[in-house]
Every structure is written in structure tokens, then in C-alpha cells.
Design an enzyme around this catalytic site. Sequence first.
Site, PDB file in Angstrom:
ATOM      1  N   CYS A   1       6.108 -36.039   5.882  1.00  0.00           N
ATOM      2  CA  CYS A   1       7.271 -36.063   6.777  1.00  0.00           C
ATOM      3  C   CYS A   1       8.295 -37.093   6.302  1.00  0.00           C
ATOM      4  O   CYS A   1       7.945 -38.231   6.001  1.00  0.00           O
ATOM      5  CB  CYS A   1       6.813 -36.396   8.200  1.00  0.00           C
TER       6      CYS A   1
ATOM      7  N   CYS B   1       8.684 -43.284  10.955  1.00  0.00           N
ATOM      8  CA  CYS B   1       8.031 -43.840  12.153  1.00  0.00           C
ATOM      9  C   CYS B   1       6.920 -44.805  11.695  1.00  0.00           C
ATOM     10  O   CYS B   1       5.991 -44.383  10.988  1.00  0.00           O
ATOM     11  CB  CYS B   1       7.460 -42.713  13.009  1.00  0.00           C
TER      12      CYS B   1
ATOM     13  N   CYS C   1       7.227 -32.285  27.721  1.00  0.00           N
ATOM     14  CA  CYS C   1       6.132 -33.248  27.560  1.00  0.00           C
ATOM     15  C   CYS C   1       6.705 -34.413  26.776  1.00  0.00           C
ATOM     16  O   CYS C   1       7.137 -34.238  25.632  1.00  0.00           O
ATOM     17  CB  CYS C   1       4.983 -32.585  26.790  1.00  0.00           C
TER      18      CYS C   1
ATOM     19  N   CYS D   1       1.648 -25.476  23.690  1.00  0.00           N
ATOM     20  CA  CYS D   1       2.530 -26.638  23.551  1.00  0.00           C
ATOM     21  C   CYS D   1       2.784 -26.838  22.061  1.00  0.00           C
ATOM     22  O   CYS D   1       1.876 -26.639  21.250  1.00  0.00           O
ATOM     23  CB  CYS D   1       1.860 -27.877  24.144  1.00  0.00           C
TER      24      CYS D   1
ATOM     25  N   ARG E   1      -1.129 -38.090  30.564  1.00  0.00           N
ATOM     26  CA  ARG E   1      -2.205 -37.844  29.600  1.00  0.00           C
ATOM     27  C   ARG E   1      -2.647 -39.121  28.890  1.00  0.00           C
ATOM     28  O   ARG E   1      -1.837 -39.809  28.264  1.00  0.00           O
ATOM     29  CB  ARG E   1      -1.780 -36.789  28.566  1.00  0.00           C
TER      30      ARG E   1
ATOM     31  N   CYS F   1      -2.223 -27.505  21.843  1.00  0.00           N
ATOM     32  CA  CYS F   1      -1.028 -28.229  21.406  1.00  0.00           C
ATOM     33  C   CYS F   1      -0.980 -28.249  19.883  1.00  0.00           C
ATOM     34  O   CYS F   1      -1.943 -28.668  19.239  1.00  0.00           O
ATOM     35  CB  CYS F   1      -1.067 -29.674  21.894  1.00  0.00           C
TER      36      CYS F   1
ATOM     37  N   CYS G   1       3.076 -43.940  11.925  1.00  0.00           N
ATOM     38  CA  CYS G   1       2.562 -42.604  11.619  1.00  0.00           C
ATOM     39  C   CYS G   1       1.995 -42.452  10.209  1.00  0.00           C
ATOM     40  O   CYS G   1       2.656 -42.764   9.209  1.00  0.00           O
ATOM     41  CB  CYS G   1       3.658 -41.567  11.847  1.00  0.00           C
TER      42      CYS G   1
HETATM   43  N1  SAM Z   1       6.852 -34.856  13.986  1.00  0.00           N
HETATM   44  C1  SAM Z   1       6.937 -34.619  15.359  1.00  0.00           C
HETATM   45  C2  SAM Z   1       7.536 -35.764  16.129  1.00  0.00           C
HETATM   46  O1  SAM Z   1       7.454 -36.894  15.714  1.00  0.00           O
HETATM   47  O2  SAM Z   1       8.079 -35.498  17.209  1.00  0.00           O
HETATM   48  C3  SAM Z   1       5.629 -34.224  15.991  1.00  0.00           C
HETATM   49  C4  SAM Z   1       4.342 -34.887  15.604  1.00  0.00           C
HETATM   50  S1  SAM Z   1       4.186 -36.620  15.982  1.00  0.00           S
HETATM   51  C5  SAM Z   1       2.754 -37.048  15.100  1.00  0.00           C
HETATM   52  C6  SAM Z   1       3.777 -36.674  17.692  1.00  0.00           C
HETATM   53  C7  SAM Z   1       3.580 -38.027  18.340  1.00  0.00           C
HETATM   54  O3  SAM Z   1       2.318 -38.570  17.967  1.00  0.00           O
HETATM   55  C8  SAM Z   1       4.540 -39.143  18.009  1.00  0.00           C
HETATM   56  O4  SAM Z   1       5.732 -39.041  18.707  1.00  0.00           O
HETATM   57  C9  SAM Z   1       3.760 -40.378  18.441  1.00  0.00           C
HETATM   58  O5  SAM Z   1       4.050 -40.697  19.789  1.00  0.00           O
HETATM   59  C10 SAM Z   1       2.304 -39.943  18.307  1.00  0.00           C
HETATM   60  N2  SAM Z   1       1.618 -40.692  17.247  1.00  0.00           N
HETATM   61  C11 SAM Z   1       1.786 -40.547  15.923  1.00  0.00           C
HETATM   62  N3  SAM Z   1       1.039 -41.427  15.233  1.00  0.00           N
HETATM   63  C12 SAM Z   1       0.382 -42.180  16.155  1.00  0.00           C
HETATM   64  C13 SAM Z   1      -0.531 -43.260  16.077  1.00  0.00           C
HETATM   65  N4  SAM Z   1      -0.920 -43.781  14.906  1.00  0.00           N
HETATM   66  N5  SAM Z   1      -1.023 -43.780  17.217  1.00  0.00           N
HETATM   67  C14 SAM Z   1      -0.633 -43.277  18.423  1.00  0.00           C
HETATM   68  N6  SAM Z   1       0.230 -42.247  18.550  1.00  0.00           N
HETATM   69  C15 SAM Z   1       0.742 -41.695  17.450  1.00  0.00           C
HETATM   70 FE1  SF4 Z   2       7.136 -37.460  11.102  1.00  0.00          FE
HETATM   71 FE2  SF4 Z   2       5.061 -38.790  12.063  1.00  0.00          FE
HETATM   72 FE3  SF4 Z   2       7.503 -39.475  12.783  1.00  0.00          FE
HETATM   73 FE4  SF4 Z   2       6.474 -37.145  13.666  1.00  0.00          FE
HETATM   74  S1  SF4 Z   2       5.738 -39.193  14.162  1.00  0.00           S
HETATM   75  S2  SF4 Z   2       8.537 -37.510  12.853  1.00  0.00           S
HETATM   76  S3  SF4 Z   2       5.229 -36.595  11.878  1.00  0.00           S
HETATM   77  S4  SF4 Z   2       6.666 -39.600  10.696  1.00  0.00           S
END
Ligand code: SAM
Ligand code: SF4
Length: 345
Positions: free
Chosen positions: A54, A58, A189, A129, A267, A98, A61
Amino acid sequence: MNDIRTDWTREEIAVLFDLPFTELLFQAATAHRAYHKPDEVQLCTLLSIKTGGCPEDCGYCSQSVHADSGVEATKLMDVRQVLQGAAQAKDAGSQRFCMGAAWRNPKDRDMPAIVEIVKGVRDMGMETCMTLGMLTPKQADMLAEAGLDYYNHNIDSSPEYYEKAISTRKMEDRLDTLQNVRDSGINVCSGGIIGMGETREDRVGFVHTLATLEQHPESVPVNALVPVKGTILGDMLADTPMAKIDDIEFVRTVAVARITMPKSMVRLSAGRESMSEATQALCFMAGANSIFTGDKLLTAPNAGDDSDAALFERLGLKALEGEEPMRAEKSPDSRQNNIHQEALV
Ligand code: SAM
Ligand code: SF4
Ligand code: DTB
């Protein structure tokens, strides 16, 4: 009863956070009972339909190209494979499937496959979802048309802390997508992550942002940061063990979300795997009424069905079942209504 308020002030929310723990839990449990059965927990299953690679940064992530987490990038799964996963989840008692994709946003060329997936899962009788990143109004309408029940898009933290965790998009972008989803008629959500190094004030700002949306999200996932090696926040946490979120503060956040958004499903999401049973029990007491089942989230481990079954048994909890998916009113009309409303202002 209609005690749904969207005019919460930050001060009021800060006062809730400050309540004696016993009083806070009492208020949250009372709000919980007004709209939900306190012994019923919704079971949802997650599947990563497109993992890694991606472009977003973030800081939490594992799937970002900016992280060195060892997660391998994959292409979008084919429809058959996704439906197999959904069938397994249904057999295991899950009500909601989901699906997550590691995208900044879906490309238009991805949409036909996504639409086919939504229709297929829905035909199996599960709630659907998706979380695919940012959506245009047109993409949201396509998903609504396909029958998508919920779209997950987290605000993640307070507006102030958001830009410390992510630089490649703004909170405003997130809110725009949430509006597009709402206008399309898909249920919203949206939640966030606790334990990223944010302050109490940020947690107040996080709940405040959600609780003052024109309409509360139907689902509010509260994730505890899963610290992943090779991500900025995961490494930061590993270097400063004291930074781990205090369990009581996590429960307080769940309770304040429950009180301010009493009708929503709250949740208890990522991070359960490393949470004690006692902390999870306090979260249920504080009004959490939904979890992710199975032994994997998107890339990180989850508590697993055996330990969840044992926990439910000990706590006398049962799976919420048999409810018709909450269908929001249909789409393009609701967008038109908004346009009319704006014209009237
Ligand atoms: N890429 C899309 C986005 O960011 O909207 C969808 C997938 S993203 C992985 C979905 C959510 O997972 C993120 O918004 C974040 O809140 C949560 N998430 C991701 N990595 C995480 C982590 N290491 N610990 C807790 N929550 C996490
Ligand atoms: Fe990409 Fe992870 Fe951010 Fe979702 S949370 S936009 S998968 S970097
Ligand atoms: C949400 O708020 N939590 C889920 C879901 N929405 C998509 C994702 C949690 C991801 C945890 C980290 C991982 O598995 O990589």
C-alpha cells in the site's frame, strides 16, 4: 427512547473519561442495555482480499510500502477464493464478513470484481462489509447498488494526532469518504486505534469526532494498536515499553464510545490477542458488543475461535444471531435529498 445526541462537546466527553471507573462502567452498561442485549456479541470475520504494497504511510500498518514488516504484497484475490473464505466464516457462526484491501483507494478497473464479490457474499446470507480506502461518490454508489451493507473507513485518532500517524492523506479526506458512504445509503463503520502514543486529549478528540458526525456510525471499531516490527509505531512502542496503553484507559475509551453513541455496535477489534480475559470482560461490561473471530485479522494474529468459545462460556455470552442486516435507505435518492437540503439552507 431517543437519547441519541450528536452535539457532544469535548468538555462533556472529557468529563466522562474522568469519571470514577465504577461510575463510568455503570453509565456505559446502562446505555448498552437501552439498545442492546448485554449478553449478545456480534461475530464478524475478516479476510484480507488484497494484502500489502500500500502506498500510504500509516505509521501503524504492516501493509504500507513504507514499513519493513516482511508482509508480502499480493494481487486482489479471485472471487471464488473469497467466497470460499466467506463459506468457512459462515460455518464458524460468523454473521458478518469483512473484506479489507491494502489500497489508498480502489481503481475503477477493480470495481467489477469487487461488485461480484459483494453480490456473492450477500447471496450466501451474510452481512457484507468492505474496507478499500478512499471512495468517490460514484464508487460508493456502485457498492450500494451491489448490496454492500457496511463500509469501514476509520478516522483512527483525533484530528490533531492523525497527522502525526499518517502524512499521505488528511483527516478531511477520511471524512469526505465517510460522507460519500453515508450518502450512498451504505451503513458506516468507523473507529480508530488506541495506544499509538496519543494523549487522553486525543482520545477525547477521537470519540468527539465520531460522536458529532451528523449520524453516528452504525459500527465503531475500537482497535488496540498491534505493534508490528518494522512499522514506525510498532518499533517506537518496542523501544519504550512504558508506552503500551494502560488496560483501564482502553476500557474507559470503550465505555465513553458506548455512552456517546449508545445505538452503535462497538467492536472490540484488533489487539484482543494480547489482552487478558479480564480486560476483555471489562470491555464487554463497558458496552463492547462485537468482535472479530478467527485466528487472523488482516495480517496480524487474532484471539482464535477456541479461546473465544472458552471466554464466551466463562462469561455467559452468546453470539448475536438472526438479525436482518440493517439496510439503509437507498442511495442516489438520499444523495439527491442531501442536495435538496443543501439548496434549502
Ligand atoms: N487500506 C484501507 C484503509 O486504510 O482504510 C483498509 C484497510 S486498513 C488495514 C483498516 C484499518 O485497520 C485501519 O484504518 C486501522 O484502523 C486498522 N489497523 C491497521 N493496522 C493496525 C494495527 N497494527 N493495529 C491496530 N489496528 C490497525
Ligand atoms: Fe494502506 Fe495500511 Fe494505511 Fe490501509 S491502514 S491505507 S492498508 S497503509
Ligand atoms: C478495523 O477497525 N480493524 C480491522 C478492520 N477494521 C479492517 C483491521 C485490523 C487490522 C489489524 C492489523 C492487521 O491485521 O494487519
